[in-house]
Scaffold this motif. Structure first.
Motif, short mmCIF file in Angstrom:
data_model
loop_
_atom_site.label_atom_id
_atom_site.label_comp_id
_atom_site.label_asym_id
_atom_site.label_seq_id
_atom_site.Cartn_x
_atom_site.Cartn_y
_atom_site.Cartn_z
N TYR A 389 37.28 35.72 41.99
CA TYR A 389 37.57 34.37 41.55
C TYR A 389 36.93 33.32 42.46
O TYR A 389 36.51 32.27 42.00
N ARG A 391 34.09 33.61 43.88
CA ARG A 391 32.69 33.49 43.47
C ARG A 391 32.55 32.58 42.26
O ARG A 391 31.50 32.03 41.99
N ARG A 392 33.63 32.46 41.48
CA ARG A 392 33.58 31.61 40.30
C ARG A 392 34.23 30.25 40.54
O ARG A 392 34.57 29.54 39.61
#
Lengths: 408, 163, 144
Positions: A389, A391-392
């Motif tokens: 998450y 990374r997003r």
């Protein structure tokens, strides 16, 4: 073409056949199939109940689960009292309800912290568990223990509440109500949290009904069921409260339901203390319970708890059957995991508030085109999820920093 | 007439063999019994036509010569009807009720594991709640089973199979 | 030996803990975690929760050891490097507690692996847990 995902292998060698609690088949980062394998803390309690007296069983059944111990104890004793045609004094019913709602508070605050921990919002755990200590102190003062209260006896309760304790409880409710308003604010305004929890663990209304979901999990899919209202027991008929439902159908909705229920708890407790009738706190119960059977239901913090008791005229029950709320939500979990990202698994599981240990679940993971299964520990899965998450762009480091600086 | 009495009357009207088999214990608690020969039609009627939309639990019992099953069905308004049935212990075969109640899956596996019921029609799946390696033929909730029986038995992989 | 004393000093200063539930009701587990939260704050003693047996000095166990987890408990213990210590938290971990005699339960932790410290209670309170951990650290200091 699906990405190849490196799932870290646990210290347990995959070749060693550990009993995995979840068996997943992945297609890339998505869960194609999820099998749930429960029973690893099966202890043989129902059998043991047949070899112990009713009073001994009260103490045993309390320890099915260390979070809803009063739920199991009360659900059981209600069945026994029905078989023995005992009329529990009103004051005792009020006291049982008081502890029931205090237990709901501690359970929901605990859950809020655990949910925060699962998504990496660790300061939420620190805050909610600190607040939870307010109710733990009240329970310890009322009953003599922080958990496993031993409040019930057959025919009533074993301890009464003093005027001083009533005052303390009311003060505690004021404090917790203010703190809960703050958590509602976080839940409805912190975009990171809303982003992280929305659209995750989807369960629409029809599936919730079809699969038999219970508790806040069901109510967050607009299933308007609560045994305190629908099948009242103890003193619930004497108080007024709202049944909290929501229609987000996801983990976010389950969060809103629980914080909403917390607010109702404070109101119920204030009513109970205001209206509590005088009188005895127990009637005398026979040691041998006459032959008969009863089915008792109780709205535990996680949902419907069911106890069936069959008596045969001796001092030991012939049969005790317990269906705890988490078992009713097993199918729901399998359904919610399917076609979701692996990274969503920790919070999806956490969102049903499962009554099984969160420290050592093992997950067996296999890619669809490769039969060899690796084994992950829960901690590894959580780390994977938080990193995925992050990374997003969904990252709780900022919120954790703000909170640590004294955001509350 | 109360809700409970209405249910009693309706069941007897639809199924004359249910006369004297339906009992009201208290408000919101009705108890009924039916033999396996008529179980499917009564159960189906309760679930489909008489608004018992929830299956709260399934209780299995050892009754000596027979193994009993009680299906605890509930309505939205909190009324519970517990429907008891039984099979010979020597041939404890029952049909799954999962087509009507998906949640019955794990409840049926539980009575299979702990009492030795053979539930026909259950899809393949993991056993519940006994551990892998639990010796076959050992049913802990049977009255004649003692934990000492585990001592000599050889462990076996796998659990009860479906169908 | 000097390296041994350095390692021992490091362990006393900040023991790394692995927490494992062997089939408990969760009450002790919650009290263990609660002892890490600000009110009780066992981290001020340098105690850190670790995820893997390979880095753990102290295995903190709750529960009456069900058949399902017995092998896993042994494996985890074997994977820990020496010197290692086991703390049984709660009456179930000490003796099986109310679950003594239940058919799927082995009994206390010491029926499976050696135990260094017993912390009774049902559940063991955070205060008792910290007291037990501090006592264990104290006994480590005293041994040569």
């Amino acid at each position: 073409m699906a990405d190849v995902i490196r799932i870290p292998i646990g210290p347990q060698h995959p070749a060693l056949k550990e009993p995995a609690n979840f068996m997943l088949t992945l297609g890339g980062e998505k869960i194609l199939e999820a099998g749930v394998r429960l029973g690893y803390n099966h202890r043989g309690i129902e059998k043991a109940c047949e070899q112990r007296t009713y009073i001994q069983d009260l103490y045993l059944l309390e320890r099915i689960c260390g979070i809803c111990s009063h739920s199991h104890s009360t659900c059981f004793v209600q069945a026994v009292e029905e078989i023995a045609a005992l009329e529990v004094p009103k004051r005792a019913a009020y006291l049982r309800t008081l502890v029931a709602e205090l237990e709901r508070i501690h359970s929901h605050l605990l859950w809020l912290g655990v949910a925060g921990h699962e998504v990496g919002f660790d300061t939420l755990l620190m805050y909610t568990w600190r607040d939870r200590e307010v109710v733990m102190d009240l329970l310890a003062a009322l009953t003599g223990n922080r958990v496993n209260y031993g409040l019930n006896t057959i025919g009533g309760v074993r301890r009464d509440v003093t005027p001083e304790q009533k005052e303390k409880i009311l003060q505690g409710m004021d404090i917790l109500e203010e703190r809960t308003r703050y958590y509602i604010q976080i839940a409805t305004q912190e975009t990171t949290l809303i982003q992280r929890l929305s659209g995750v663990g989807l369960l629409n209304h029809e599936d919730a009904l079809r699969l038999g979901a219970v508790g806040p999990t069901a109510r967050a899919s607009a299933v308007d069921r609560d045994l305190r209202r629908d099948d009242p027991y103890a003193a619930y008929r004497e108080v007024s409260f709202k049944v909290i439902t929501d229609n987000h159908n996801d983990v976010y909705g389950r969060t809103l339901v629980r914080v909403g229920e917390l607010m109702e708890c404070y109101g119920i407790i204030r009513q109970l203390l205001k209206q509590m009738p005088d009188g005895p706190i127990a009637v005398k119960a026979p040691r041998k319970i006459p032959a008969g059977e009863a089915l008792s239901r109780y709205e535990a913090p996680r949902g419907e708890d069911v106890h069936y008791v069959k008596a045969d005229g001796t001092d030991k029950p012939e049969r005790v059957k317990v269906r705890a709320p988490t078992l009713a939500n097993v199918q729901v979990v399998a359904h919610m995991l399917k076609n979701r990202y692996l990274a969503d698994m920790p919070i999806i599981i956490a969102a049903i508030d499962p009554c099984f240990s969160c420290t050592d679940r093992l997950i067996s993971v296999a890619q669809a085109d490769d039969r060899r299964a690796d084994v992950m520990t829960w901690g590894q899965l959580r780390d994977y999820s938080i990193a995925w998450y992050r990374r997003r762009g969904v990252d709780f480091s900022g919120l954790n920093r703000t909170f640590r600086k004294g955001g509350a | 007439m109360t809700d409970e009495e209405t249910i009693q009357a309706e069941l007897v009207a639809r199924f004359p063999f249910m006369r004297d088999k339906v009992r009201v214990q208290r408000p919101r608690r009705v108890w009924a019994e039916v033999g396996q020969d008529h179980f499917a039609e009564v159960f189906g009627c309760l679930a489909r036509e008489m608004r018992f939309t929830m299956l709260s639990a399934i209780t299995g019992l050892d009754q000596g010569e027979t193994l009993g099953l009680i299906y605890h069905l509930a309505r939205e308004n909190g009324l519970v009807l517990s429907l008891a049935t039984g099979v010979p212990k020597a041939q404890p075969v029952v049909q799954t009720v999962t087509p009507l109640f998906a949640c019955a899956d794990v409840y049926e596996r539980e009575v299979a594991d702990l009492l030795g019921f053979q539930v026909q029609g259950l899809p393949q799946g993991p056993r519940y709640p006994l551990p892998d390696g639990w010796p076959a033929g050992q049913y802990p909730l049977r009255k004649d089973w003692k934990p000492e029986s585990l001592g000599d038995a050889k462990a076996e992989k796998g659990g009860p199979t479906s169908g | 030996m000097l390296t041994e004393r350095i390692v021992r000093w490091a362990r006393i200063k900040s023991p790394w803990i692995l927490h494992f539930n062997t089939g408990a009701c969760n009450a002790c587990d919650i009290e263990i975690i609660a002892s890490l939260t600000p009110l009780y704050d066992v981290e001020r003693f340098g105690v850190l929760l670790k995820g893997t047996p390979r880095h753990a000095d102290v295995l903190v166990c709750s529960g009456p050891v069900t058949r399902q987890v017995k092998d896993r408990l042994v494996r985890i213990y074997e994977q820990m490097p020496q010197p290692k210590f086991v703390v049984a938290v709660g009456t179930c971990a000490c003796s099986g507690g109310v679950f003594q005699g239940c058919y799927n339960v082995e009994g206390g932790i010491d029926t499976v692996i050696p135990v260094s410290a017993y912390i009774p209670g049902c559940p063991a309170s955070p205060g008792a847990i910290i007291d037990g951990v501090v006592k264990l650290l104290g006994s480590l200091k005293q041994s040569k």
